[in-house]
Design a protein around this motif. Structure first.
Motif, mmCIF file in Angstrom:
data_model
loop_
_atom_site.group_PDB
_atom_site.id
_atom_site.type_symbol
_atom_site.label_atom_id
_atom_site.label_comp_id
_atom_site.label_asym_id
_atom_site.label_seq_id
_atom_site.Cartn_x
_atom_site.Cartn_y
_atom_site.Cartn_z
ATOM 1 N N LEU A 1 0.720 -1.386 0.138
ATOM 2 C CA LEU A 1 -0.009 0.057 0.155
ATOM 3 C C LEU A 1 0.717 1.452 0.055
ATOM 4 O O LEU A 1 0.440 2.203 0.024
ATOM 5 N N GLY A 2 2.210 1.041 0.061
ATOM 6 C CA GLY A 2 3.108 2.162 0.091
ATOM 7 C C GLY A 2 3.093 2.784 1.628
ATOM 8 O O GLY A 2 3.981 3.822 1.614
ATOM 9 N N GLN A 3 2.806 1.970 2.508
ATOM 10 C CA GLN A 3 3.142 2.461 3.818
ATOM 11 C C GLN A 3 4.361 2.351 4.220
ATOM 12 O O GLN A 3 4.889 1.054 4.176
ATOM 13 N N GLN A 4 5.272 3.133 4.898
ATOM 14 C CA GLN A 4 6.401 2.767 5.286
ATOM 15 C C GLN A 4 6.216 1.950 6.639
ATOM 16 O O GLN A 4 5.611 2.291 7.513
ATOM 17 N N ILE A 5 6.996 0.694 6.814
ATOM 18 C CA ILE A 5 6.760 -0.356 7.751
ATOM 19 C C ILE A 5 8.151 -0.366 8.259
ATOM 20 O O ILE A 5 8.296 -1.237 9.466
#
Length: 86
Positions: free
Chosen positions: A34-38
């Motif tokens: 989703l393009g979320q930085q993890i």
């Protein structure tokens, strides 16, 4: 400059390997589909060969994008990594 992320696919660790002619600060950003930085790693490169481990063991099976940014926050390397089941 040449670089690689290995092994790909991986189960836990992926290594970011590259050669550097200078010492500099870099950021390694791991993002989900989703393009979320993890995950965000901030470190200093060494002159010569660098082999930096990125631990994906706490993340579920799937695809991840890794972006590497230099001191000017410019994306210098990126890769899609597949994480397999343990």
């Amino acid at each position: 400059e040449a670089y690689t992320f290995y092994p790909n696919p991986t189960k836990n660790l992926v290594f970011y390997q590259f050669k550097s002619s200078t010492k500099e600060s870099i950021k390694i950003e791991v993002m989900d589909v989703l393009g979320q930085q993890i995950q965000l790693l901030e470190l200093e490169t060494a002159i010569g060969k660098n082999d930096i481990p990125i631990n994906l063991s706490s993340f579920p099976t799937g695809s991840y994008m890794i972006h590497v940014h230099n001191e000017q926050n410019v994306t210098i390397h990126k890769a899609k990594i597949i994480k397999n089941k343990q």
